[in-house]
Scaffold this motif. Structure first.
Motif, mmCIF file in Angstrom:
data_model
loop_
_atom_site.group_PDB
_atom_site.id
_atom_site.type_symbol
_atom_site.label_atom_id
_atom_site.label_comp_id
_atom_site.label_asym_id
_atom_site.label_seq_id
_atom_site.Cartn_x
_atom_site.Cartn_y
_atom_site.Cartn_z
ATOM 1 N N GLU A 1 1.163 -1.367 -0.294
ATOM 2 C CA GLU A 1 0.219 0.361 0.415
ATOM 3 C C GLU A 1 1.037 1.240 0.226
ATOM 4 O O GLU A 1 2.103 1.188 0.867
ATOM 5 C CB GLU A 1 -0.762 0.155 1.161
ATOM 6 N N SER B 1 1.257 5.883 -0.359
ATOM 7 C CA SER B 1 -0.356 6.657 -0.693
ATOM 8 C C SER B 1 0.823 8.166 -0.609
ATOM 9 O O SER B 1 1.033 9.008 0.101
ATOM 10 C CB SER B 1 -1.399 7.368 0.784
ATOM 11 N N CYS C 1 1.577 11.577 -1.815
ATOM 12 C CA CYS C 1 0.690 13.057 -2.231
ATOM 13 C C CYS C 1 0.497 13.685 -3.481
ATOM 14 O O CYS C 1 1.221 12.845 -4.740
ATOM 15 C CB CYS C 1 1.452 14.267 -1.630
ATOM 16 N N PRO D 1 -8.527 12.639 -5.951
ATOM 17 C CA PRO D 1 -7.752 12.038 -5.914
ATOM 18 C C PRO D 1 -7.690 10.282 -6.468
ATOM 19 O O PRO D 1 -8.947 10.654 -7.032
ATOM 20 C CB PRO D 1 -7.817 11.619 -4.613
ATOM 21 N N THR E 1 -6.601 6.151 -7.645
ATOM 22 C CA THR E 1 -6.429 4.826 -7.313
ATOM 23 C C THR E 1 -5.753 4.172 -7.923
ATOM 24 O O THR E 1 -6.586 4.118 -9.282
ATOM 25 C CB THR E 1 -7.294 4.223 -6.266
ATOM 26 N N ALA F 1 -2.604 4.956 -4.291
ATOM 27 C CA ALA F 1 -3.408 5.811 -3.865
ATOM 28 C C ALA F 1 -3.122 7.071 -3.774
ATOM 29 O O ALA F 1 -2.408 7.369 -2.743
ATOM 30 C CB ALA F 1 -4.536 5.494 -2.305
ATOM 31 N N GLN F 2 -3.077 8.195 -4.851
ATOM 32 C CA GLN F 2 -2.207 9.277 -4.507
ATOM 33 C C GLN F 2 -3.602 9.920 -4.430
ATOM 34 O O GLN F 2 -4.441 10.771 -4.492
ATOM 35 C CB GLN F 2 -1.600 9.653 -6.243
ATOM 36 N N ALA F 3 -3.256 11.195 -3.630
ATOM 37 C CA ALA F 3 -3.763 12.410 -3.553
ATOM 38 C C ALA F 3 -3.961 13.733 -4.001
ATOM 39 O O ALA F 3 -3.309 13.022 -5.334
ATOM 40 C CB ALA F 3 -3.151 12.872 -1.889
#
Length: 391
Positions: A215, A217, A219, A271, A273, A292-294
């Protein structure tokens, strides 16, 4: 006196009879010589000539005692003459001799054998790949008909099943036992001065894989994250991105333990994914890496403006917020945006691009037409509508 007269008459009669016979020709005495008495040829053969010398009228003939010497001219004659002949190619390595009998004389023909040729060998195919469970295979040995060879396996897991030796062109068949390990293995089969390469894949069904982390995440700005894949050296894997904004600069396939670099482009919209699908040939199938990019959300202080036909100007405020909010930084100005006009009579006068909360200044050119007109200013997913009256 009568008796004497009778005797004279008899003598005259005999003389007359003798004078009436014609003379007889003497028969010639025939002797023969030939030249040369012998002649030599190489293995390719050739042609030869023998001269017969004798008296005129003396008949003679010529014969060969072997089938590889052929009389091509002068098989018979009378008086002086010539015999011509040809010799066939000698395909054997052994020398040979033959005889022509001409007018009772002997002409010997000697021919050398063909020089021994060095044997050369060709193998097809020169390499074979066998599956991990084992299999059978074959290859062809090509060489001259009198060249002998033997096929020998260099390892016990490859067995010659037929054609282990031969002369001339032939086929070798072999069997390969199951590979009990995960690494691939290789060996050779030797044939004369040639070798056949045998490559057998490892038993990848025994491979075990582990990927961490799975996972991510990041920015909004572009960047790269890395996952570690752990497995045995010979165990294969593949990786594939599910969306175009993700790329794999380190490659999409390999074997053994590795790091998987995952690059992504900047995102200042909503956002998003994406997945990197890591796969391997075992019942567990594989593992997905989740990126999962902001992103950013936007608002405008005014979504519509109305202008008269005269030239004018306007301003509206853009507000932004990163999702999650932690990506906005201490001043919460991490979202990057640009305001654009879709018509030439609306001009953005603020410099672009802009970051964080900021106003957009614009001008509207005079409308010289009688009909009203409408244009738009777009900021990311927000639309500001500009309406101008006609004259």
């Amino acid at each position: 006196m009568r008796t004497r007269g009778a005797l004279i008459a008899i003598v005259l009669a005999v003389a007359a009879a003798t004078c009436s016979d014609s003379p007889t020709e003497p028969q010639p005495v025939c002797s023969f010589t030939i030249a040369p008495a012998s002649q030599g040829f190489d293995a390719d053969g050739g042609s030869g000539t023998v001269t017969v010398t004798t008296a005129s009228g003396c008949a003679w003939s010529a014969t060969s005692n072997v089938n590889w010497i052929t009389i091509t001219g002068g098989a018979s004659g009378s008086g002086p003459g010539t015999v011509t002949y040809s010799t066939a190619t000698n395909t054997s390595a052994d020398a040979r001799s033959g005889v022509l009998t001409i007018a009772g004389q002997t002409h010997t023909v000697n021919q050398t054998g063909r020089p021994a040729q060095a044997c050369t060998y060709e193998i097809s195919p020169a390499s074979l790949e066998i599956r991990a469970d084992g299999d059978t295979g074959s290859f062809t040995v090509s060489t001259a008909s009198d060249c002998a060879w033997t096929a020998t396996s260099q390892d016990s897991w490859v067995q010659i099943t037929s054609g282990g030796q031969g002369t001339g062109t032939g086929t070798v068949q072999f069997s390969v036992s199951r590979n009990p390990g995960t690494p691939e293995r290789s060996t050779t089969i030797a044939v004369a001065d040639r070798t056949v390469s045998i490559l057998q894949r490892g038993d990848v069904s025994q491979c075990e894989y582990r990927v961490t982390p799975v996972e991510f995440s990041p920015c909004m700005p572009e960047g790269t994250v890395t996952a570690t894949l752990t497995t045995d050296e010979a165990c294969p894997w593949t990786a594939e991105a599910s969306v175009p904004w993700i790329s794999l600069p380190g490659g999409e396939a390999g074997t053994g333990s590795t790091t998987i670099d995952v690059s992504f482009t900047s995102n200042y919209d909503a956002p998003r994914t994406g997945l990197v699908m890591v796969r391997w040939p075992t019942p567990t199938a594989g593992q997905n890496l989740r990126i999962a990019q902001a992103g950013c959300t936007y608002g405008v202080s005014q979504s519509a403006f109305s202008f008269s036909a005269s030239a004018g100007s306007g301003t509206f405020q853009v507000v932004q917020q990163s999702i999650p909010i932690t990506c906005g930084g201490p001043t919460q100005d991490a979202c990057l945006w640009t305001a654009t006009s879709n018509v030439p009579w609306i001009t953005i006068t603020s410099s672009m691009p802009r970051r964080g909360d900021d106003p957009v200044n614009f001008t509207v050119a005079a409308n010289d037409g009688t009909q009203p007109r409408t244009g738009q200013i777009q900021v990311r997913d927000r639309i500001v509508t500009i309406t101008q009256a006609g004259r």
